[in-house]
Design a protein around this motif. Structure first.
Motif, short mmCIF file in Angstrom:
data_model
loop_
_atom_site.label_atom_id
_atom_site.label_comp_id
_atom_site.label_asym_id
_atom_site.label_seq_id
_atom_site.Cartn_x
_atom_site.Cartn_y
_atom_site.Cartn_z
N GLY A 393 -34.92 -3.26 32.03
CA GLY A 393 -34.54 -3.46 30.65
C GLY A 393 -35.66 -4.01 29.78
N PRO A 394 -35.37 -4.26 28.51
CA PRO A 394 -36.40 -4.66 27.56
C PRO A 394 -36.87 -6.10 27.71
CG PRO A 394 -34.27 -4.66 26.50
CD PRO A 394 -34.04 -4.11 27.87
N GLY A 395 -36.06 -6.94 28.36
CA GLY A 395 -36.51 -8.31 28.62
C GLY A 395 -36.10 -9.34 27.59
N TRP A 396 -35.26 -8.96 26.62
CA TRP A 396 -34.87 -9.96 25.61
C TRP A 396 -33.99 -11.04 26.22
CZ3 TRP A 396 -38.29 -9.28 22.26
CH2 TRP A 396 -38.67 -8.02 21.82
N ASP A 397 -33.21 -10.68 27.24
CA ASP A 397 -32.40 -11.67 27.96
C ASP A 397 -33.25 -12.21 29.11
OD1 ASP A 397 -30.65 -13.20 29.40
OD2 ASP A 397 -29.03 -11.72 29.40
N PRO A 398 -33.77 -13.43 29.02
CA PRO A 398 -34.70 -13.93 30.04
C PRO A 398 -34.03 -14.19 31.39
CG PRO A 398 -34.12 -15.69 28.53
CD PRO A 398 -33.52 -14.43 27.96
N MET A 399 -32.69 -14.25 31.42
CA MET A 399 -32.01 -14.51 32.68
C MET A 399 -32.24 -13.38 33.68
SD MET A 399 -30.72 -17.45 32.80
CE MET A 399 -30.44 -18.78 31.63
N ALA A 400 -32.38 -12.17 33.18
CA ALA A 400 -32.65 -11.04 34.07
C ALA A 400 -33.99 -11.25 34.78
CB ALA A 400 -32.65 -9.73 33.30
N GLY A 401 -35.01 -11.64 34.02
CA GLY A 401 -36.32 -11.89 34.63
C GLY A 401 -36.30 -13.08 35.55
N LEU A 402 -35.60 -14.15 35.14
CA LEU A 402 -35.49 -15.34 35.99
C LEU A 402 -34.84 -14.99 37.32
CD1 LEU A 402 -35.42 -18.39 36.62
CD2 LEU A 402 -33.24 -18.46 35.40
N LEU A 403 -33.73 -14.26 37.27
CA LEU A 403 -33.01 -13.92 38.51
C LEU A 403 -33.84 -12.99 39.39
CD1 LEU A 403 -29.49 -13.47 36.92
CD2 LEU A 403 -30.12 -15.21 38.62
N GLU A 404 -34.61 -12.09 38.75
CA GLU A 404 -35.49 -11.24 39.55
C GLU A 404 -36.57 -12.10 40.22
OE1 GLU A 404 -36.01 -7.47 41.14
OE2 GLU A 404 -34.44 -8.21 39.81
N GLY A 405 -37.06 -13.11 39.51
CA GLY A 405 -38.01 -14.03 40.12
C GLY A 405 -37.39 -14.78 41.28
N LEU A 406 -36.16 -15.23 41.13
CA LEU A 406 -35.45 -15.90 42.22
C LEU A 406 -35.25 -14.96 43.40
CD1 LEU A 406 -32.78 -17.86 40.15
CD2 LEU A 406 -34.58 -18.90 41.56
N SER A 407 -35.06 -13.68 43.13
CA SER A 407 -34.83 -12.72 44.21
C SER A 407 -36.03 -12.57 45.11
CB SER A 407 -34.44 -11.36 43.63
OG SER A 407 -35.57 -10.66 43.12
#
Length: 767
Positions: A393-407
């Motif tokens: 996705g475009p990355g405007w919702d930082p939770m997606a990136g955070l959760l991917e980092g946690l993964s």
């Protein structure tokens, strides 16, 4: 600036460079002695002398300055030695890699490598008289990969040469009569300084409406790619820029790369974004032993510790303003950080506090993450975003990136999902577990609402990037491995088991949320992987415990020991296997665990133990899992708009591979005690499991879909008979492999006992 060429790197002798480094090391040692003598002798005596008049006003300052020049000469010599030492070491490694690529790999494939005037190479297959010089796609792909590999080695060598040359000039300075200019402890220092210089240049150009050239971006990309795992480089880069400028720089190159539609620029920016994430992970990971409070170390030099992290939190919560195409774009620092966190494996001492702060800020400020107008959920000619990956996705919702980092950071993900936010000293929030925040409470209510993709449009089912990342993070949290790792499964900690237990109960509490069009259906595939991860424990629950010890111990167990927990597991498995990929994972794991347990029971039976009873105990738990999975699949096929297509998806998922079988093999199936017959027990288990998995495919998707639509219960009963027959045959196979006469009547009776047990256990599907 002249470029290093293929011929330069391949043919040059690096002996003189190594000798120069050695000579400068001798110079460093000699100057250190002179500097020490000057400081402890001449300068100390001058300071102690009782001078007055001219001696006091002129001679003493002169002596001080002379003493400092000796120290500066030593520092300059040390920096020159460091440049020559590191340049020699890294160029020698690259030259060795180049010669292996040319003299071994290219030669073995009969590929000729030729240097071109621009410094790169051309690779062509040599002519062979016995062929028409036509090559397969695989051969052409290999040639292209080899060319890219060689050109990358040359580019790295060129960067090292330029970095060392530039550093030596700065060390020497423009005043030949004065020592003490730029100081570097290593080549990493010099390369980090260059990366910082380019980043600051980018920031300055952006303010004036400009941007880095493609050449400068390419240099920056190579500097990051070469050094993202190097602690010294990473710490120096992020420390020099600071959190605010680091995030601004990342956002600006992302926006610039999407302005012009230049694919080269976008590719370079994407690589820089990836490397910045890896560099941040490197820079924030405490060195081994450095997290011990009794260990003395320099936090600002060894890693980005609490002070830098505190500043990052402040910047993350604050607004950042940009100009894009004459329009004002205002976002928050954490939104930029989310795009960076997607890459790298982070230490929990950094990522967990950042994750908790992001959740706390979001809870206190609903709608905290602005999305600019004219941005889209997919990047394109007119759309733009912060995340430059093709997926996510475009990355405007930082939770997606955070959760991917946690993964990708299992230690942090386990700690995060085992923790909570709220009831802090100043946050004024109710305490909520982080798992509840994302999945909802024990009744499946109150889960986080996910952002829309493009302004005013709902994210489609295939673009639930954040929810998929949530599933990945939970896989990491429950397994102790990055979600996409090929590493073998390993024993679970109590914290990991607790999280899995909580996930099971939340899914069972509100099944519709996790299947079909449910809000959290995108995590179903991850639920399947978690089920496979805990298959030993699941079967142990269905067995009512494992007094025999035939089911492998895989560490801490989830708390599913109450009588009602079997029903909870039923609901969880039926819900999970409504997803074809999840069904495949559950099926693979179930077949392998059952096959292993059956062989354990037969090969380790006591002299007076009834083989039929033992086999029944071994196959019953797996049959119960199998029955629930069959029900989940049938329900999903029946509910699908295109039942035949859904049935085909299940078939495809089962034939896609046997990743879970491989993971369990690596866990140590080979450790099963061998028995004195030909063959290997582990091999029997693996092959039987693989064959059994393929037997789960619907023979004809159209026929299966038709029968399910007409009479689902009748279809399931027919499948139940097939599964019982398979269990019976598995028993015969295990008995034969254990050296037991399968024609013996007592063995036949035992086989029928296994059939009856499997048929009966599969009946859970009708519950």
């Amino acid at each position: 600036m002249a470029h290093l060429t293929f011929d330069d790197l391949y043919h040059i002798s690096l002996t003189s460079l190594g000798s120069a480094a050695d000579d400068w090391k001798e110079m460093v040692d000699q100057l250190e002695t002179l500097a020490t003598d000057a400081r402890d002798g001449m300068v100390k005596q001058s300071e102690a002398a009782r001078w007055a008049g001219v001696n006091a006003d002129v001679t003493r300052p002169f002596v001080r300055k002379t003493g400092k020049e000796f120290s500066d000469a030593h520092a300059e010599a040390k920096a020159i030695w460091a440049m020559l030492r590191d340049a020699h070491k890294e160029l020698a490694a690259l030259q060795s890699a180049l010669k292996e690529a040319v003299d071994v790999d290219a030669k073995n494939k009969q590929i000729q490598v030729t240097g071109l005037p621009d410094g790169t190479v051309q690779c062509v297959y040599l002519h062979r008289r016995d062929t028409n010089d036509e090559h397969t796609t695989a051969q052409l792909d290999y040639k292209d990969r080899l060319k890219h590999r060689i050109n990358n080695l040359i580019a790295q060598a060129d960067d090292i040469d330029n970095s060392a040359s530039s550093a030596l000039k700065k060390i020497h300075g423009n005043d030949s009569h004065d020592f003490g200019h730029a100081k570097y402890d290593s080549l990493d220092d010099a390369q980090s300084a260059r990366a910082v210089q380019l980043a600051r240049k980018s920031l300055a150009k952006y303010r004036d409406g400009g941007e880095l050239s493609i050449t400068e971006l390419a240099e920056l990309k190579r500097l990051f790619a070469q050094n993202s795992k190097d602690r010294e480089f990473a710490v120096d880069f992020y420390k020099a820029l600071g959190p605010k400028d680091a995030l601004r720089f990342q956002a600006e190159i992302a926006f610039d790369a999407q302005n012009e539609g230049d694919k080269t620029q976008l590719k370079l920016a994407q690589s820089i974004q990836t490397s910045m994430g890896e560099s941040l992970a490197t820079a924030t990971r405490p060195p081994t032993g450095k997290d011990d409070p009794n260990t003395a170390f320099r936090e600002d030099r060894d890693y980005l510790g609490k002070a830098w992290q505190t500043d990052l939190k402040r910047v993350g919560r604050a607004p950042l303003t940009f100009q894009r195409n004459s329009a004002r774009v205002e976002i928050r620092g954490y939104q930029v950080l989310g795009a960076i966190l997607r890459h790298g494996s982070y230490d929990k001492s950094f990522l967990t506090p950042i994750a908790e702060d992001m959740v706390t800020f979001e809870r206190k400020h609903p709608g905290a993450w602005p999305q600019p107008h004219n941005s889209y959920s997919r990047l394109g000619a007119d759309g733009f975003g912060l995340n430059l990956d093709k997926d996510g996705g475009p990355g405007w919702d930082p939770m997606a990136g955070l959760l991917e980092g946690l993964s990708h950071s299992p230690g942090a993900s386990t700690e995060f999902f085992h923790g909570s936010t709220g009831e802090g000293e100043h946050d004024g929030l109710k305490k909520i577990s982080n798992l509840d925040y994302f999945l909802g409470d024990k009744d499946g209510k109150g889960a986080r609402e996910w952002a829309y993709g493009a302004v005013g449009t709902k994210v489609s089912d295939t673009e639930n990037f954040g929810k998929e990342a949530l599933g990945h993070a939970l896989e990491s949290a429950t397994s102790g491995r990055p979600y996409d790792s090929d590493a073998p499964a390993k024993n679970h900690t109590q914290e990991q088991a607790d999280i899995f237990d909580s996930v099971v109960k939340r899914v069972a509490a509100n099944p519709e949320l996790f299947k079909g069009d449910g809000e959290l259906a995108p995590i179903a595939g991850s639920l399947g992987n978690m089920s496979a991860e805990y298959m030993y424990d699941i079967q142990r629950v269905y067995a009512g415990g494992d007094e025999s010890g035939y089911i492998r111990d895989t560490g801490a167990e989830p708390d599913l020991s109450k009588p009602e927990d079997k029903h909870t597991l039923d609901l969880f498995l039926k819900t999970t296997t409504a997803d074809p990929d999840a069904y495949a994972a559950v099926t693979q794991a179930q077949e392998l665990v059952t096959a292993e347990t059956l062989r354990q029971a037969i090969t380790h039976r006591g002299d007076n133990e009834d083989i039929g009873n033992l086999a029944e105990i071994a196959v019953t738990p797996g049959a119960m899992v199998e029955g629930n999975a069959a029900q989940g699949r049938a329900d999903a096929i029946a509910a699908a708009d295109d039942s035949a297509q859904k049935a085909q998806e299940y078939n495809d998922s089962l034939t896609a591979g046997d990743g879970w079988i491989g993971r369990f093999v690596d866990l140590g199936i080979g450790a099963i005690d061998n028995i004195p017959v030909a063959g290997d027990v582990a091999g029997w288990v693996i092959e039987d499991a693989r064959e059994a998995v393929l037997d789960h495919r619907a023979a004809d998707p159209d026929d299966a879909a038709k029968k399910i639509q007409e009479n689902k219960d009748a279809y399931l009963t027919t499948e139940r008979v097939k599964r019982a027959e398979r269990a019976k045959q598995a028993f015969y196979d295990a008995a034969t492999q254990a050296g037991i006469d399968a024609k013996n009547q007592s063995v036949k009776n035992a086989a029928q006992q296994v059939y009856n047990a499997a048929y009966s256990a599969n009946a859970v599907e009708a519950s």
